[in-house]
Design a protein around this motif. Structure first.
Motif, PDB file in Angstrom:
ATOM      1  N   ALA A 110       0.835  -1.192   0.000  1.00 31.66           N
ATOM      2  CA  ALA A 110       0.000   0.000   0.000  1.00 31.66           C
ATOM      3  C   ALA A 110       0.865   1.236   0.000  1.00 31.66           C
ATOM      4  CB  ALA A 110      -0.924  -0.004   1.231  1.00 31.66           C
ATOM      5  N   VAL A 112      -0.446  -5.520   1.853  1.00 28.42           N
ATOM      6  CA  VAL A 112      -1.892  -5.761   1.940  1.00 28.42           C
ATOM      7  C   VAL A 112      -2.380  -6.358   0.634  1.00 28.42           C
ATOM      8  CG1 VAL A 112      -2.297  -3.894   3.569  1.00 28.42           C
ATOM      9  CG2 VAL A 112      -2.409  -3.416   1.137  1.00 28.42           C
ATOM     10  N   GLN A 113      -3.538  -6.977   0.698  1.00 30.62           N
ATOM     11  CA  GLN A 113      -4.187  -7.507  -0.489  1.00 30.62           C
ATOM     12  C   GLN A 113      -5.024  -6.404  -1.128  1.00 30.62           C
ATOM     13  OE1 GLN A 113      -3.543 -10.557  -1.656  1.00 30.62           O
ATOM     14  NE2 GLN A 113      -2.139 -10.857   0.068  1.00 30.62           N
ATOM     15  N   GLN A 114      -5.297  -6.542  -2.402  1.00 29.57           N
ATOM     16  CA  GLN A 114      -6.083  -5.535  -3.109  1.00 29.57           C
ATOM     17  C   GLN A 114      -7.453  -5.388  -2.457  1.00 29.57           C
ATOM     18  OE1 GLN A 114      -6.484  -6.309  -7.247  1.00 29.57           O
ATOM     19  NE2 GLN A 114      -7.492  -4.369  -7.710  1.00 29.57           N
ATOM     20  N   GLY A 115      -7.860  -4.149  -2.249  1.00 28.03           N
ATOM     21  CA  GLY A 115      -9.157  -3.892  -1.637  1.00 28.03           C
ATOM     22  C   GLY A 115      -9.083  -3.648  -0.139  1.00 28.03           C
ATOM     23  N   GLU A 116      -7.976  -4.022   0.490  1.00 28.64           N
ATOM     24  CA  GLU A 116      -7.835  -3.773   1.925  1.00 28.64           C
ATOM     25  C   GLU A 116      -7.522  -2.311   2.169  1.00 28.64           C
ATOM     26  OE1 GLU A 116      -5.264  -6.333   4.014  1.00 28.64           O
ATOM     27  OE2 GLU A 116      -6.169  -8.180   3.275  1.00 28.64           O
ATOM     28  N   ARG A 117      -7.912  -1.825   3.346  1.00 29.03           N
ATOM     29  CA  ARG A 117      -7.761  -0.407   3.687  1.00 29.03           C
ATOM     30  C   ARG A 117      -6.958  -0.281   4.983  1.00 29.03           C
ATOM     31  NH1 ARG A 117     -11.882   2.803   1.520  1.00 29.03           N
ATOM     32  NH2 ARG A 117     -12.304   3.834   3.501  1.00 29.03           N
ATOM     33  N   PRO A 118      -5.628  -0.145   4.850  1.00 30.88           N
ATOM     34  CA  PRO A 118      -4.783  -0.095   6.057  1.00 30.88           C
ATOM     35  C   PRO A 118      -5.005   1.171   6.864  1.00 30.88           C
ATOM     36  CG  PRO A 118      -3.508   0.470   4.120  1.00 30.88           C
ATOM     37  CD  PRO A 118      -4.847   0.010   3.620  1.00 30.88           C
ATOM     38  N   GLU A 119      -4.893   1.050   8.156  1.00 34.99           N
ATOM     39  CA  GLU A 119      -4.996   2.178   9.072  1.00 34.99           C
ATOM     40  C   GLU A 119      -3.897   2.073  10.116  1.00 34.99           C
ATOM     41  OE1 GLU A 119      -9.783   3.188   9.102  1.00 34.99           O
ATOM     42  OE2 GLU A 119      -8.866   2.142  10.801  1.00 34.99           O
TER      43      GLU A 119
END
Length: 418
Positions: A171, A182-189
């Motif tokens: 990301a 991360v995998q596609q579509g995941e939203r890291p925070e």
């Protein structure tokens, strides 16, 4: 002989602090005057050093714990040799960042004593980082004392693994958020505790907007004359004074002359009283990894351009290293902030209470200007003066900014006081 490790005596303006980083763990030997712990306050990071040669016997307060002025935070054994085996007693606390020493730190409870995992001896910070990145400590070669694996060892191992993995899906970093796979579509925070300094800055800025009748007036200045002056004398100036001639010293001197003409801009509000200052102590806003700090150049009226430049460079270096003291940032009758170094074209600076005005510098940009009926390209800068309307009338604010503009466009005015 055991002695107590105490937090420094805080100034009156500082109520409490937070243990930021233990640089030495229980069982570790340290030399006299060696840094052992950082304590972060809402203004600066205070350093506590070893009183003599010896060993940290116990950490009573863990990283992230709140401490008061003069409070006992640990125990020190003078003359003792460092133990090869780390102490078992631990003290929990959440890790916090301090003066940019560990950028990207995340809050979390961890013991202040070193722990052993398999055959590798890890510091608490190293163990936590290894767990977060699923790293086997046994695969890391420790560079610390007795082969201890440090946080830097783990970080280097993680960085090496990332670089060798080639084009892995990652990301894009968000602000100061570290890269994560991360995998596609995941939203890291990423959630981190706000430092005391940044929390204090936020509180003061909100308070300034809520309590002051703040207005901003704008003007623009042709920086050509100052730039030409710098170009003409920069080499001889640096040769004579050992410092480069910058723009900030011109603004500080111009502001000082203007402040003498308009005392209300150099004043402050204390309750129902208006306090007029017969001196010009100018704060210079400096951006650091921990947040914005405003060291004060005192008695600017009695300083030359070289003296001002030297002070600014000194404060900039101290701010970068986290070495600014309380005395460097207290007081101040007027503030100058330069958003232009980051590319800002125009902005509305917020007051630095209890001061009643702040000058904002911006980016120098060439623009077509009308000069004697002709269109001429000039290096222009927008100026912004935010002021407290309770203390300063609009007429005074505008005239003050015009006075600065006139002195910068004709620098001889500063010398001649006209």
């Amino acid at each position: 002989m055991s002695t107590e490790i105490k937090a420094p005596v805080f100034p009156e303006s500082v109520a409490e602090g937070t243990i930021a980083t233990w640089h030495k763990q229980p069982g570790e030997a340290c030399s006299r005057d060696e840094l052992i712990v950082d304590i972060e306050t809402d203004k600066v990071v205070l350093e506590v050093v070893a009183p003599a040669d010896g060993v940290i016997e116990e950490a009573i307060k863990g990283e992230g714990d709140t401490v008061e002025s003069g409070e006992v935070i640990g125990k020190f054994k003078e003359g003792a040799a460092g133990e090869s085996k780390p102490a078992e007693k631990s003290s929990g606390g959440s890790e916090a960042s301090g003066a940019g020493k560990e950028s990207g730190a995340t809050g979390g409870a961890e013991s202040s004593a070193n722990t052993q995992s398999g055959e590798a001896i890890l510091s608490p910070a190293a163990r936590k980082l290894a767990e977060e990145n699923n790293v086997d400590p046994a695969s890391i070669k420790g560079t610390g004392k007795d082969g201890r694996v440090t946080k830097e060892d783990v970080q280097n191992h993680v960085d090496a693994a990332k670089s060798s993995s080639g084009s892995s899906k990652a990301a894009a970093p968000v602000g100061d958020m570290p890269e994560v796979n991360v995998q596609q579509g995941e939203r890291p925070e990423k959630r981190v505790p706000m430092t005391r300094l940044r929390a204090s800055i936020a509180k003061r800025l909100v308070n300034a907007q809520q309590t002051a009748a703040m207005l901003t007036t704008f003007n623009e200045v042709n920086m050509g004359p100052v730039m030409e002056l710098r170009k003409q004398y920069k080499e001889s100036f640096e040769k004579r004074h050992g410092i480069k001639l910058g723009f900030m010293s011109f603004f500080a001197k111009a502001a000082t002359e203007a402040l003498k003409r308009f005392p209300a801009v150099n004043a402050s509000i204390d309750g129902n009283d208006m306090v007029y200052h017969g001196y010009q102590d100018i704060g210079v806003a400096v951006s650091t990894e921990r947040g914005l700090v405003v060291p004060v150049v005192r008695d600017v009226d009695g300083l030359g351009l070289a003296d001002i430049e030297k002070k600014i460079v000194e404060y900039g270096t101290k701010a970068k290293d986290g070495k600014l003291g309380i005395e460097d940032m207290t007081g101040g009758t007027f503030t100058i902030t330069n958003g232009g170094i980051f590319g800002s074209l125009i902005s509305t600076p917020i007051l630095n209470p209890p001061q009643t005005a702040i000058l904002g510098m911006h980016k120098i940009q060439e623009r077509p200007m009308a000069v004697n009926g002709q269109v001429v390209v000039q290096p222009m800068m927008y100026l912004a003066l935010s002021y407290d309307h309770r203390m300063i009338d609009g007429k005074e604010a505008v005239q003050f900014l015009v006075a600065i503009k006139e002195m910068l466009e004709d620098p001889a005015r500063i010398l001649l006081d006209v």
